[in-house]
Scaffold this active site. Structure first.
Site, PDB file in Angstrom:
ATOM      1  CE  LYS A  60      -1.713   1.488   4.118  1.00  0.00           C
ATOM      2  NZ  LYS A  60      -1.283   2.972   4.465  1.00  0.00           N
ATOM      3  CG  ASN A  61       2.497   2.704   3.385  1.00  0.00           C
ATOM      4  OD1 ASN A  61       1.097   3.083   3.088  1.00  0.00           O
ATOM      5  ND2 ASN A  61       2.917   2.319   4.536  1.00  0.00           N
TER       6      ASN A  61
ATOM      7  CB  CYS B  82      -4.765  10.383  11.476  1.00  0.00           C
ATOM      8  SG  CYS B  82      -2.893   9.457  11.719  1.00  0.00           S
TER       9      CYS B  82
ATOM     10  NE  ARG C   5       1.079  10.576  10.388  1.00  0.00           N
ATOM     11  CZ  ARG C   5       0.636   9.665   9.500  1.00  0.00           C
ATOM     12  NH1 ARG C   5      -0.532   8.955   9.928  1.00  0.00           N
ATOM     13  NH2 ARG C   5       0.965   8.887   8.402  1.00  0.00           N
TER      14      ARG C   5
ATOM     15  CG  ASP D 143       3.615   1.636   9.549  1.00  0.00           C
ATOM     16  OD1 ASP D 143       4.004   1.741   8.122  1.00  0.00           O
ATOM     17  OD2 ASP D 143       3.423   2.251  10.224  1.00  0.00           O
TER      18      ASP D 143
ATOM     19  NE  ARG E  73      -6.918   4.634   6.109  1.00  0.00           N
ATOM     20  CZ  ARG E  73      -5.968   5.354   6.637  1.00  0.00           C
ATOM     21  NH1 ARG E  73      -6.029   5.517   7.894  1.00  0.00           N
ATOM     22  NH2 ARG E  73      -4.956   5.757   6.080  1.00  0.00           N
TER      23      ARG E  73
HETATM   24  C1  EPZ Z   1       4.604   7.120   6.142  1.00  0.00           C
HETATM   25  O1  EPZ Z   1       3.903   8.023   6.800  1.00  0.00           O
HETATM   26  C2  EPZ Z   1       3.735   5.736   6.063  1.00  0.00           C
HETATM   27  N1  EPZ Z   1       2.381   6.146   5.271  1.00  0.00           N
HETATM   28  C3  EPZ Z   1       3.112   5.477   7.402  1.00  0.00           C
HETATM   29  O2  EPZ Z   1       2.514   4.206   7.551  1.00  0.00           O
HETATM   30  C4  EPZ Z   1       4.342   5.099   8.560  1.00  0.00           C
HETATM   31  O3  EPZ Z   1       4.179   4.886   9.731  1.00  0.00           O
HETATM   32  C5  EPZ Z   1       5.328   6.421   8.334  1.00  0.00           C
HETATM   33  O4  EPZ Z   1       5.729   6.674   6.878  1.00  0.00           O
HETATM   34  C6  EPZ Z   1       6.725   6.222   8.924  1.00  0.00           C
HETATM   35  O5  EPZ Z   1       7.319   5.021   8.454  1.00  0.00           O
HETATM   36  C7  EPZ Z   1       2.652   6.020   3.877  1.00  0.00           C
HETATM   37  O6  EPZ Z   1       3.570   5.790   3.511  1.00  0.00           O
HETATM   38  C8  EPZ Z   1       1.311   6.228   3.183  1.00  0.00           C
HETATM   39  P1  EPZ Z   1       6.796  10.411   8.143  1.00  0.00           P
HETATM   40  P2  EPZ Z   1       4.491   9.660   6.497  1.00  0.00           P
HETATM   41  O7  EPZ Z   1       6.776  11.652   7.324  1.00  0.00           O
HETATM   42  O8  EPZ Z   1       5.284   9.912   5.353  1.00  0.00           O
HETATM   43  C9  EPZ Z   1       6.918  13.924  11.352  1.00  0.00           C
HETATM   44  C10 EPZ Z   1       0.483   3.007   7.784  1.00  0.00           C
HETATM   45  O9  EPZ Z   1       0.181   2.591   8.828  1.00  0.00           O
HETATM   46  N2  EPZ Z   1       6.893  14.773  10.169  1.00  0.00           N
HETATM   47  O10 EPZ Z   1       7.903   9.459   7.971  1.00  0.00           O
HETATM   48  O11 EPZ Z   1       3.298  10.522   7.106  1.00  0.00           O
HETATM   49  C11 EPZ Z   1       5.900  12.840  11.587  1.00  0.00           C
HETATM   50  O12 EPZ Z   1       4.758  13.668  12.412  1.00  0.00           O
HETATM   51  C12 EPZ Z   1       1.148   4.556   7.953  1.00  0.00           C
HETATM   52  O13 EPZ Z   1       0.684   2.353   6.690  1.00  0.00           O
HETATM   53  C13 EPZ Z   1       6.924  16.029  10.560  1.00  0.00           C
HETATM   54  O14 EPZ Z   1       7.411  16.454  11.720  1.00  0.00           O
HETATM   55  O15 EPZ Z   1       5.353   9.445   8.049  1.00  0.00           O
HETATM   56  C14 EPZ Z   1       6.244  11.671  12.388  1.00  0.00           C
HETATM   57  O16 EPZ Z   1       6.455  12.103  13.779  1.00  0.00           O
HETATM   58  C15 EPZ Z   1       0.902   4.867   9.354  1.00  0.00           C
HETATM   59  N3  EPZ Z   1       6.559  16.933   9.372  1.00  0.00           N
HETATM   60  C16 EPZ Z   1       7.684  11.494  11.593  1.00  0.00           C
HETATM   61  O17 EPZ Z   1       7.739  12.778  10.849  1.00  0.00           O
HETATM   62  C17 EPZ Z   1       6.453  16.636   8.232  1.00  0.00           C
HETATM   63  O18 EPZ Z   1       6.343  17.204   7.238  1.00  0.00           O
HETATM   64  C18 EPZ Z   1       7.710  10.384  10.471  1.00  0.00           C
HETATM   65  O19 EPZ Z   1       6.649  10.591   9.663  1.00  0.00           O
HETATM   66  C19 EPZ Z   1       6.204  15.135   7.720  1.00  0.00           C
HETATM   67  C20 EPZ Z   1       6.510  14.326   8.943  1.00  0.00           C
END
Ligand code: EPZ
Length: 418
Positions: free
Chosen positions: A22-23, A116, A121, A305, A397
């Site tokens: 999915k990701n 969420c 996020r 995850d 989802r």
């Molecule tokens: C991706 O989310 C995945 N989703 C998530 O999977 C996964 O948990 C996450 O990466 C971490 O591996 C998809 O790929 C669709 P991040 P993403 O940006 O990109 C902070 C699932 O269950 N951050 O790596 O949103 C954020 O809050 C989902 O399949 C900022 O501060 O994750 C988090 O604390 C859940 N500012 C950390 O970075 C930003 O602009 C890592 O988030 C972006 C992120």
């Protein structure tokens, strides 16, 4: 309202075919906005988030035919840069269309995905990289409104923290351009690599400089290709837990062993053994479970995850274990539900202490986010009696045919409308 009902205590047997990721599918679908020619994607998991992304792309000018797990994507002459809230609100990855829209149309109006269950996020890093490569971004009434402001032909950017999505935005905004963009401290999850492989196969020029840095030499256009989505490593990790928690040797097919190394090493520490049948198939050999202390970190560390699924398993390990959630600020919502089933878990800040026990009892529990929901299914498979899981739309989802796959292995699991 649909619910899942499980009668616990049944051993599983046989094999499970793992679906596409999915990701990885979500950023690659967003990337198709960069390509006018026809694209065929295979091994796409048909789950709610993918259908939401397909709907979004169709409002932005794409025409998409779904043929089982194959998508045929072509362009119409409709050019729309407005990604509406109604289409983005349930799926965080909606923000990933902003890079391609700006690269193609020089403007975009994309709904903020909103928080969420697992955390706020934010998208500040996405917006920061967009502004560094020449776009002005304003946040107005829940939308990011961006437009081209200036052009720079060379940009070097250091991520203040590792972010999967922001790394994907940075790559998507740069690969179709007249820029040379150097990115440092990038996320290197396999899903990011799959996006890079897709784009390079379509004619992009993205090259790694070191482990966490790469250079994108923008190109004038990208061509239509056929591409197979990588296997879903988190789905595979989830079924490893299903096998271990029910003490049933299961075989997983259509996997990428390479992508699972960081997860397998942790399961081996807990006591699981594995038989590697080929580079796309393995057999789990359940064993006595040992406690461990672990934290979630970006790839190639143990993935956030898989945190909830691991917690379900550690309930049955000897002694007490500790999981530290270092990626998201609120990713322990499954703990309250596991406690309702009799689990002994204490939370202190971002640490969960799990005291090993031998018995869980079935209960009425509530799903809160995708991975928390599946951890309740895993606990229900082994809990004594009946477990009913509410709000299973969270599960739909991201897990393709979860109930069908488990039922095929002998689990007493069904979906009811109640
Ligand atoms: C991706 O989310 C995945 N989703 C998530 O999977 C996964 O948990 C996450 O990466 C971490 O591996 C998809 O790929 C669709 P991040 P993403 O940006 O990109 C902070 C699932 O269950 N951050 O790596 O949103 C954020 O809050 C989902 O399949 C900022 O501060 O994750 C988090 O604390 C859940 N500012 C950390 O970075 C930003 O602009 C890592 O988030 C972006 C992120």
């Amino acid at each position: 309202m649909k619910k899942i009902v499980i009668e616990g205590g049944t051993k599983l047997r046989g094999s499970i075919d793992i679906s596409g990721s999915k990701n990885s599918s979500l950023p690659i679908l967003a990337a198709t906005l960069l390509i006018d020619e026809k694209i065929t994607l295979t091994n796409v998991p048909i789950v709610k988030d993918i259908l939401t992304m397909i709907n979004l792309l169709e409002t932005l000018g794409k025409k998409i035919k779904i043929k089982k797990n194959k998508l045929e994507i072509s362009s119409t002459n409709k050019k729309n840069y407005f990604a509406k809230y109604e289409l983005v609100k349930t799926m965080r990855a909606g923000i990933l269309v902003i890079g391609p829209l700006l690269a193609k149309l020089n403007q975009a109006k994309v709904s903020l995905p909103g928080g969420c269950a697992i955390g706020a996020r934010p998208v500040d890093i996405h917006l920061d990289i967009l502004s560094k490569v020449g776009y002005e971004n304003k946040v107005l009434k829940g939308y990011v409104v961006s437009k081209k402001k200036f052009s720079k032909n060379k940009v070097s950017y250091l991520f203040k923290k590792i972010s999967v999505g922001a790394t994907e935005t940075a790559i998507l905004i740069s690969c179709l351009s007249n820029k040379k963009v150097i990115l440092r401290n990038i996320a290197i999850e396999p899903e990011v690599i799959d996006l890079i492989n897709f784009l390079n196969q379509a004619g992009a020029n993205i090259r790694f400089l070191r482990k966490r840095s790469l250079v994108v030499n923008g190109v004038k256009n990208l061509k239509g290709i056929e591409y197979k989505i990588m296997p879903d490593r988190i789905e595979a990790g989830t079924y490893i837990v299903a096998s271990a928690i029910t003490k049933s040797p299961l075989i997983l097919n259509n996997i990428s062993i390479d992508h699972l190394k960081n997860i397998i090493v942790v399961f081996k520490k807990i006591g699981l053994k594995f038989k590697f049948i080929s580079n796309s198939s393995l057999k789990i050999l359940p064993n006595k479970l040992k406690s461990i202390k672990i934290k979630t970190v970006p790839y190639p560390g143990f993935p956030t995850d898989m945190q909830a699924q691991l917690m379900s398993l550690l309930i049955f390990a000897e002694g007490s274990s500790e999981i530290r959630e270092d990626i998201f600020e609120n990713r322990f919502l499954h703990v309250l539900e596991l406690q309702r089933m009799g689990a002994v878990i204490e939370i202190k800040n971002n640490k969960a202490k799990i005291t090993g026990t031998s018995l869980l009892s079935g209960a009425q529990v509530m799903a809160t986010d995708l991975r928390a929901s599946v951890c309740l299914v895993l606990a229900g498979l082994v809990a004594k009696g009946k477990t009913t899981i509410n709000r299973i739309y969270h599960l739909e989802r991201g897990y393709e045919n979860l109930v069908i796959k488990l039922k095929k292995c002998g689990a007493k699991i069904r979906i009811i409308n109640a």
